[in-house]
Design a protein around this motif. Structure first.
Motif, PDB file in Angstrom:
ATOM      1  N   GLU A  49     -83.543   6.268 -49.348  1.00 41.66           N
ATOM      2  CA  GLU A  49     -84.260   5.933 -48.120  1.00 41.66           C
ATOM      3  C   GLU A  49     -83.347   5.982 -46.902  1.00 41.66           C
ATOM      4  N   LEU A  50     -82.069   5.649 -47.068  1.00 42.69           N
ATOM      5  CA  LEU A  50     -81.134   5.764 -45.955  1.00 42.69           C
ATOM      6  C   LEU A  50     -80.980   7.226 -45.535  1.00 42.69           C
ATOM      7  N   ARG A  51     -80.882   8.103 -46.517  1.00 42.15           N
ATOM      8  CA  ARG A  51     -80.798   9.532 -46.203  1.00 42.15           C
ATOM      9  C   ARG A  51     -82.101  10.036 -45.581  1.00 42.15           C
ATOM     10  N   GLU A  52     -83.218   9.555 -46.084  1.00 43.20           N
ATOM     11  CA  GLU A  52     -84.519   9.951 -45.539  1.00 43.20           C
ATOM     12  C   GLU A  52     -84.647   9.584 -44.068  1.00 43.20           C
ATOM     13  N   HIS A  53     -84.006   8.487 -43.672  1.00 41.52           N
ATOM     14  CA  HIS A  53     -84.065   8.046 -42.277  1.00 41.52           C
ATOM     15  C   HIS A  53     -82.939   8.625 -41.424  1.00 41.52           C
ATOM     16  N   GLY A  54     -82.136   9.505 -42.004  1.00 40.41           N
ATOM     17  CA  GLY A  54     -81.182  10.234 -41.175  1.00 40.41           C
ATOM     18  C   GLY A  54     -79.714  10.108 -41.516  1.00 40.41           C
ATOM     19  N   ALA A  55     -79.349   9.264 -42.488  1.00 39.74           N
ATOM     20  CA  ALA A  55     -77.929   9.118 -42.829  1.00 39.74           C
ATOM     21  C   ALA A  55     -77.390  10.418 -43.429  1.00 39.74           C
ATOM     22  N   SER A  56     -76.268  10.874 -42.904  1.00 44.42           N
ATOM     23  CA  SER A  56     -75.671  12.109 -43.423  1.00 44.42           C
ATOM     24  C   SER A  56     -74.842  11.851 -44.669  1.00 44.42           C
ATOM     25  N   ALA A  57     -74.420  10.605 -44.855  1.00 46.64           N
ATOM     26  CA  ALA A  57     -73.684  10.200 -46.050  1.00 46.64           C
ATOM     27  C   ALA A  57     -73.949   8.728 -46.289  1.00 46.64           C
ATOM     28  N   VAL A  58     -73.870   8.314 -47.544  1.00 45.11           N
ATOM     29  CA  VAL A  58     -74.104   6.916 -47.907  1.00 45.11           C
ATOM     30  C   VAL A  58     -72.977   6.469 -48.826  1.00 45.11           C
ATOM     31  N   TYR A  59     -72.373   5.324 -48.487  1.00 45.72           N
ATOM     32  CA  TYR A  59     -71.236   4.808 -49.246  1.00 45.72           C
ATOM     33  C   TYR A  59     -71.588   3.482 -49.908  1.00 45.72           C
ATOM     34  N   GLU A  60     -70.986   3.264 -51.070  1.00 45.99           N
ATOM     35  CA  GLU A  60     -71.188   2.013 -51.793  1.00 45.99           C
ATOM     36  C   GLU A  60     -70.451   0.847 -51.130  1.00 45.99           C
ATOM     37  N   GLY A  61     -69.290   1.138 -50.527  1.00 44.63           N
ATOM     38  CA  GLY A  61     -68.500   0.074 -49.935  1.00 44.63           C
ATOM     39  C   GLY A  61     -67.614   0.578 -48.821  1.00 44.63           C
ATOM     40  N   LEU A  62     -66.989  -0.356 -48.121  1.00 45.91           N
ATOM     41  CA  LEU A  62     -66.202  -0.026 -46.932  1.00 45.91           C
ATOM     42  C   LEU A  62     -64.898   0.684 -47.262  1.00 45.91           C
ATOM     43  N   ASP A  63     -64.293   0.378 -48.384  1.00 42.35           N
ATOM     44  CA  ASP A  63     -63.066   1.076 -48.755  1.00 42.35           C
ATOM     45  C   ASP A  63     -63.336   2.542 -49.064  1.00 42.35           C
ATOM     46  N   ASN A  64     -64.504   2.836 -49.651  1.00 44.46           N
ATOM     47  CA  ASN A  64     -64.885   4.229 -49.883  1.00 44.46           C
ATOM     48  C   ASN A  64     -65.045   4.971 -48.557  1.00 44.46           C
ATOM     49  N   LEU A  65     -65.656   4.301 -47.598  1.00 43.63           N
ATOM     50  CA  LEU A  65     -65.824   4.884 -46.267  1.00 43.63           C
ATOM     51  C   LEU A  65     -64.474   5.087 -45.590  1.00 43.63           C
ATOM     52  N   ARG A  66     -63.605   4.100 -45.712  1.00 38.85           N
ATOM     53  CA  ARG A  66     -62.287   4.188 -45.056  1.00 38.85           C
ATOM     54  C   ARG A  66     -61.519   5.419 -45.526  1.00 38.85           C
ATOM     55  N   ALA A  67     -61.666   5.767 -46.776  1.00 30.63           N
ATOM     56  CA  ALA A  67     -60.951   6.928 -47.316  1.00 30.63           C
ATOM     57  C   ALA A  67     -61.410   8.229 -46.669  1.00 30.63           C
ATOM     58  N   ASP A  68     -62.607   8.225 -46.058  1.00 37.10           N
ATOM     59  CA  ASP A  68     -63.156   9.440 -45.460  1.00 37.10           C
ATOM     60  C   ASP A  68     -63.212   9.392 -43.936  1.00 37.10           C
ATOM     61  N   LEU A  69     -62.497   8.471 -43.330  1.00 38.03           N
ATOM     62  CA  LEU A  69     -62.586   8.324 -41.867  1.00 38.03           C
ATOM     63  C   LEU A  69     -62.278   9.619 -41.121  1.00 38.03           C
ATOM     64  N   ALA A  70     -61.341  10.377 -41.622  1.00 38.90           N
ATOM     65  CA  ALA A  70     -60.957  11.612 -40.923  1.00 38.90           C
ATOM     66  C   ALA A  70     -62.039  12.675 -40.973  1.00 38.90           C
ATOM     67  N   ASP A  71     -62.996  12.526 -41.892  1.00 40.48           N
ATOM     68  CA  ASP A  71     -64.005  13.555 -42.095  1.00 40.48           C
ATOM     69  C   ASP A  71     -65.397  13.136 -41.637  1.00 40.48           C
ATOM     70  N   LEU A  72     -65.506  12.044 -40.884  1.00 40.92           N
ATOM     71  CA  LEU A  72     -66.824  11.588 -40.438  1.00 40.92           C
ATOM     72  C   LEU A  72     -67.435  12.576 -39.420  1.00 40.92           C
ATOM     73  N   PRO A  73     -68.758  12.663 -39.393  1.00 38.31           N
ATOM     74  CA  PRO A  73     -69.432  13.665 -38.545  1.00 38.31           C
ATOM     75  C   PRO A  73     -69.596  13.223 -37.087  1.00 38.31           C
ATOM     76  N   PHE A  74     -68.491  13.102 -36.361  1.00 39.27           N
ATOM     77  CA  PHE A  74     -68.555  12.725 -34.955  1.00 39.27           C
ATOM     78  C   PHE A  74     -69.325  13.783 -34.154  1.00 39.27           C
ATOM     79  N   ALA A  75     -70.094  13.314 -33.169  1.00 38.51           N
ATOM     80  CA  ALA A  75     -70.838  14.238 -32.309  1.00 38.51           C
ATOM     81  C   ALA A  75     -70.592  13.889 -30.849  1.00 38.51           C
ATOM     82  N   THR A  76     -70.708  14.880 -29.993  1.00 42.48           N
ATOM     83  CA  THR A  76     -70.497  14.691 -28.568  1.00 42.48           C
ATOM     84  C   THR A  76     -71.543  13.757 -27.990  1.00 42.48           C
ATOM     85  N   VAL A  77     -71.096  12.825 -27.140  1.00 37.75           N
ATOM     86  CA  VAL A  77     -72.014  11.863 -26.532  1.00 37.75           C
ATOM     87  C   VAL A  77     -72.326  12.278 -25.094  1.00 37.75           C
TER      88      VAL A  77
END
Length: 219
Positions: free
Chosen positions: A191-219
């Motif tokens: 459901e998170l992906r259905e509402h627009g999440a490009s990736a879903v993580y189980e926990g914050l340490d998993n996310l931290r390992a991918d900080l360099a690869d997050l999908p930043f977009a121009t604001v």
């Protein structure tokens, strides 16, 4: 190029979603209004200005909205001492700043005193560039107002939203920002992906390992 993490707080950095749900169920009960706990939980992540109507209908909001919000505050306040950071929260914020050179802005719709408490609990005051509270926008998530206010506090070129609920996803989508979600709020990956999440993580340490690869977009 300066990148920014727009981080939700409740359910993303601090383990509060179920405390909020219990407080709301008790608040409704104090007014003689029976609501199912599962329905309340599914609405956590919205601001209190939206939750009453979402859970119990427009007529309850019209007749009891302000009363219920005050009752929720009364019920939630004693629970603050029970709140704990989610595993990896401090590491995520400090690593984002010190190792990746990111700005971190906490885009919260929580009460100011609660957000201030969480900043100290997480020990991230020195790492966070700015934060928002319920005082900063009239309309809460899934409206994008708080994200826009959060962006106004930082000089940045690109950003990504990090949250734990479908309401975070909807708010990000409405202003064209990418969103990465965590399952720490109790929502499922599909459901998170259905509402627009490009990736879903189980926990914050998993996310931290991918900080360099997050999908930043121009604001």
């Amino acid at each position: 190029m300066t990148n920014t993490l727009l981080l939700d707080v409740d359910g993303t950095l601090v383990d509060t979603n179920y405390h909020h749900a219990v407080a709301w169920v008790r608040a409704f009960g104090s007014a003689g209004i029976a609501v199912p706990a599962w329905k309340v939980h599914r609405s956590i992540g919205m601001g209190g200005d939206r939750l009453v109507e979402a859970v119990a209908g427009e007529h309850v909001e019209a007749e009891h909205g302000d009363e219920l919000r005050k009752a929720w505050e009364h019920e939630f306040e004693p629970m603050l001492r029970e709140i704990r950071p989610l595993e990896g929260a401090h590491r995520l914020v400090t690593s984002a700043v010190s190792e990746h050179g990111l700005h971190v802005v906490l885009a919260s719709s929580g009460k100011r005193e609660h957000v201030e408490h969480y900043l100290d609990l997480l020990d991230v005051r020195d790492a966070v560039t700015a934060f928002t509270t319920s005082e900063d926008a009239e309309d809460s998530k899934p409206a994008p107002d708080l994200l826009q206010v959060a962006l106004s506090h930082v000089d940045t070129e690109r950003a990504v939203v990090i949250g734990d609920s479908v309401w975070d996803c909807e708010a990000a989508k409405r202003i064209g920002l990418p969103v990465v979600a965590l399952r720490t709020g109790g929502f499922g990956e599909a459901e998170l992906r259905e509402h627009g999440a490009s990736a879903v993580y189980e926990g914050l340490d998993n996310l931290r390992a991918d900080l360099a690869d997050l999908p930043f977009a121009t604001v």
